[in-house]
Design a protein around this motif. Structure first.
Motif, mmCIF file in Angstrom:
data_model
loop_
_atom_site.group_PDB
_atom_site.id
_atom_site.type_symbol
_atom_site.label_atom_id
_atom_site.label_comp_id
_atom_site.label_asym_id
_atom_site.label_seq_id
_atom_site.Cartn_x
_atom_site.Cartn_y
_atom_site.Cartn_z
ATOM 1 N N GLU A 286 -48.928 -13.634 26.530
ATOM 2 C CA GLU A 286 -50.341 -13.744 26.883
ATOM 3 C C GLU A 286 -50.660 -15.120 27.475
ATOM 4 O OE1 GLU A 286 -52.946 -11.644 26.741
ATOM 5 O OE2 GLU A 286 -51.752 -9.937 26.070
ATOM 6 N N ARG A 287 -50.130 -16.158 26.859
ATOM 7 C CA ARG A 287 -50.481 -17.522 27.261
ATOM 8 C C ARG A 287 -49.641 -18.056 28.416
ATOM 9 N NH1 ARG A 287 -51.850 -20.943 21.700
ATOM 10 N NH2 ARG A 287 -53.313 -19.427 20.818
ATOM 11 N N HIS A 288 -48.354 -17.695 28.432
ATOM 12 C CA HIS A 288 -47.447 -18.289 29.420
ATOM 13 C C HIS A 288 -46.884 -17.291 30.418
ATOM 14 C CE1 HIS A 288 -47.674 -21.952 27.099
ATOM 15 N NE2 HIS A 288 -47.220 -21.339 26.025
ATOM 16 N N LYS A 289 -47.210 -16.021 30.261
ATOM 17 C CA LYS A 289 -46.742 -14.978 31.177
ATOM 18 C C LYS A 289 -45.220 -14.934 31.276
ATOM 19 C CE LYS A 289 -51.098 -14.480 31.898
ATOM 20 N NZ LYS A 289 -51.830 -13.436 31.109
ATOM 21 N N THR A 290 -44.564 -15.195 30.181
ATOM 22 C CA THR A 290 -43.104 -15.124 30.120
ATOM 23 C C THR A 290 -42.686 -14.832 28.697
ATOM 24 O OG1 THR A 290 -41.055 -16.257 30.772
ATOM 25 C CG2 THR A 290 -42.707 -17.585 29.620
ATOM 26 N N GLY A 291 -41.391 -14.589 28.503
ATOM 27 C CA GLY A 291 -40.901 -14.264 27.181
ATOM 28 C C GLY A 291 -40.412 -15.477 26.410
ATOM 29 N N LEU A 292 -40.114 -15.271 25.137
ATOM 30 C CA LEU A 292 -39.696 -16.366 24.270
ATOM 31 C C LEU A 292 -38.369 -16.976 24.699
ATOM 32 C CD1 LEU A 292 -40.577 -14.843 20.775
ATOM 33 C CD2 LEU A 292 -41.677 -16.821 21.851
ATOM 34 N N TYR A 293 -37.521 -16.201 25.357
ATOM 35 C CA TYR A 293 -36.197 -16.708 25.708
ATOM 36 C C TYR A 293 -36.140 -17.356 27.083
ATOM 37 C CZ TYR A 293 -35.004 -14.256 21.508
ATOM 38 O OH TYR A 293 -34.974 -13.855 20.200
ATOM 39 N N LEU A 294 -37.244 -17.275 27.829
ATOM 40 C CA LEU A 294 -37.321 -17.936 29.136
ATOM 41 C C LEU A 294 -38.313 -19.096 29.129
ATOM 42 C CD1 LEU A 294 -37.248 -14.911 31.628
ATOM 43 C CD2 LEU A 294 -35.342 -16.290 30.776
ATOM 44 N N LEU A 295 -39.038 -19.261 28.047
ATOM 45 C CA LEU A 295 -40.028 -20.330 27.949
ATOM 46 C C LEU A 295 -39.336 -21.690 27.955
ATOM 47 C CD1 LEU A 295 -43.082 -20.802 27.560
ATOM 48 C CD2 LEU A 295 -42.671 -20.830 25.095
ATOM 49 N N ASP A 296 -39.861 -22.612 28.748
ATOM 50 C CA ASP A 296 -39.264 -23.943 28.847
ATOM 51 C C ASP A 296 -39.363 -24.690 27.524
ATOM 52 O OD1 ASP A 296 -38.621 -23.581 31.507
ATOM 53 O OD2 ASP A 296 -40.468 -24.497 32.250
ATOM 54 N N LEU A 297 -38.274 -25.353 27.156
ATOM 55 C CA LEU A 297 -38.215 -26.139 25.930
ATOM 56 C C LEU A 297 -38.239 -27.624 26.266
ATOM 57 C CD1 LEU A 297 -35.392 -24.217 24.012
ATOM 58 C CD2 LEU A 297 -37.865 -24.014 23.669
ATOM 59 N N PRO A 298 -38.447 -28.489 25.273
ATOM 60 C CA PRO A 298 -38.368 -29.931 25.519
ATOM 61 C C PRO A 298 -36.978 -30.284 26.068
ATOM 62 C CG PRO A 298 -39.283 -29.481 23.347
ATOM 63 C CD PRO A 298 -38.794 -28.173 23.872
ATOM 64 N N PRO A 299 -36.888 -31.285 26.951
ATOM 65 C CA PRO A 299 -35.599 -31.669 27.531
ATOM 66 C C PRO A 299 -34.505 -31.903 26.495
ATOM 67 C CG PRO A 299 -37.380 -32.802 28.654
ATOM 68 C CD PRO A 299 -37.996 -32.085 27.484
ATOM 69 N N LYS A 300 -34.863 -32.437 25.333
ATOM 70 C CA LYS A 300 -33.841 -32.730 24.324
ATOM 71 C C LYS A 300 -33.264 -31.459 23.706
ATOM 72 C CE LYS A 300 -36.930 -33.392 20.328
ATOM 73 N NZ LYS A 300 -37.340 -34.355 19.274
ATOM 74 N N LEU A 301 -33.893 -30.312 23.965
ATOM 75 C CA LEU A 301 -33.392 -29.039 23.463
ATOM 76 C C LEU A 301 -32.804 -28.188 24.585
ATOM 77 C CD1 LEU A 301 -36.174 -28.009 20.904
ATOM 78 C CD2 LEU A 301 -34.000 -29.153 20.460
ATOM 79 N N ALA A 302 -32.331 -28.832 25.637
ATOM 80 C CA ALA A 302 -31.745 -28.108 26.779
ATOM 81 C C ALA A 302 -30.566 -27.248 26.345
ATOM 82 C CB ALA A 302 -31.310 -29.093 27.858
ATOM 83 N N GLY A 303 -29.907 -27.645 25.262
ATOM 84 C CA GLY A 303 -28.772 -26.885 24.761
ATOM 85 C C GLY A 303 -29.152 -25.541 24.158
ATOM 86 N N PHE A 304 -30.456 -25.279 24.029
ATOM 87 C CA PHE A 304 -30.932 -24.003 23.487
ATOM 88 C C PHE A 304 -31.430 -23.090 24.615
ATOM 89 C CE2 PHE A 304 -32.376 -25.828 19.084
ATOM 90 C CZ PHE A 304 -31.101 -26.335 18.891
#
Length: 226
Positions: A160-178
Motif C-alpha cells: 500500500e505504501r511503497h507499491k512493492t513487496g517485502l523482498y524488493l523493498l530497499d534496505l539501508p546500505p549496511k544491510l545490502a547483504g540481505f
C-alpha cells in the motif's frame, strides 16, 4: 514426511536476537523456519517473476553479507520446503543466505527497522480496515491464526505504501547483504553502474545550471539614468 538438512549463514547479531526471542516463546526454531520458508518462497517467487540476478550482482550481495560476519546454522526442514527454496534460488539466481537473513529480519521486525522502512508497528487506523479479520479470543487459536501468515499485515502495508513487496523493498546500505534483487546499475564497478552515475551527475549538473539561471541576481542598476 521426508526431511533434509540445509546449512545457511546468518548475520550473527540477528541470529542471537532471533534465538533469544523464539526460545522465550518456547518455539522450536527448525520447525518454525520450515513453515515460514514454505510460506514465504511463494511470495518471493511472485516478486521475483521475470527477474534474475546477474553474476556480478550476486557476487556483490554475497560479498556484502560475508563482510557483515555470519554464523553457519544447520536447519532441518521438510524435503518439499528445501525443494521449493532451491527452485526459486535456481530460477532467480538469488543468494539463498540473503533471503534467509531477510526473512528472519522481517519475522523479528524491530521498531528501528520498521521506522526506517516506513512500515507500521501496530495494526491501527483505517489503513487495515478492509483487511483486518476478527481475532479469536482463544490464545491457541490466535497463535494458529498468526502462524498461518505472520507477515500478512507487513506485506499489505508495504504494498500500500511503497507499491512493492517485502523482498524488493530497499534496505539501508549496511544491510545490502540481505538483498534479494539488485539491478546491475546498482552494483559498484559494473559498466551499468558507471553509466548510471554519469547520467545522475549529468542530471544534477543540469539542475544546478537551471537553478543558477532562474535564481541569478539581476545586475545592479545603480547609477544608471533613464
Amino acid at each position: 514426511m521426508s526431511q533434509t538438512k540445509i546449512t545457511v549463514k546468518i548475520y550473527e547479531p540477528l541470529l542471537l536476537d532471533f534465538d533469544r526471542q523464539i526460545n522465550k516463546l518456547f518455539i522450536k526454531r527448525d520447525a518454525f523456519l520450515n513453515a515460514m520458508i514454505q510460506e514465504e518462497v511463494q511470495h518471493l517467487a511472485v516478486e521475483m517473476e521475470g527477474k534474475r540476478l546477474t553474476r556480478s550482482a550476486k557476487r556483490h550481495i554475497a560479498g556484502e553479507l560475508k563482510r557483515m560476519g555470519t554464523t553457519p546454522v544447520n536447519v532441518v526442514v521438510d524435503k518439499t520446503t528445501a525443494d521449493a527454496l532451491n527452485a526459486i534460488v535456481e530460477t532467480s539466481n538469488l543468494v539463498r543466505d540473503a533471503f534467509m537473513n531477510r526473512l528472519i529480519m522481517l519475522l523479528r521486525s524491530s521498531g528501528a527497522l520498521l521506522s526506517y522502512l516506513e512500515l507500521p508497528e501496530f495494526i491501527t487506523g483505517s489503513e487495515f480496515d478492509s483487511y483486518v479479520e476478527p481475532m479469536p479470543t482463544s490464545p491457541i487459536k490466535t497463535m494458529e491464526a498468526v502462524h498461518a501468515d505472520p507477515l500478512f499485515y507487513l506485506r499489505v502495508a508495504c504494498e500500500e505504501r511503497h507499491k512493492t513487496g517485502l523482498y524488493l523493498l530497499d534496505l539501508p546500505p549496511k544491510l545490502a547483504g540481505f538483498t534479494c534483487y539488485m539491478d546491475e546499475s546498482m552494483v559498484p564497478g559494473t559498466k551499468a553502474y558507471e553509466q548510471m552515475q554519469r547520467e545522475t551527475q549529468a542530471m544534477l549538473d543540469e539542475l544546478i545550471d537551471l537553478e543558477a539561471d532562474v535564481f541569478q541576481k539581476p545586475e545592479s542598476t545603480q547609477g544608471v539614468k533613464s
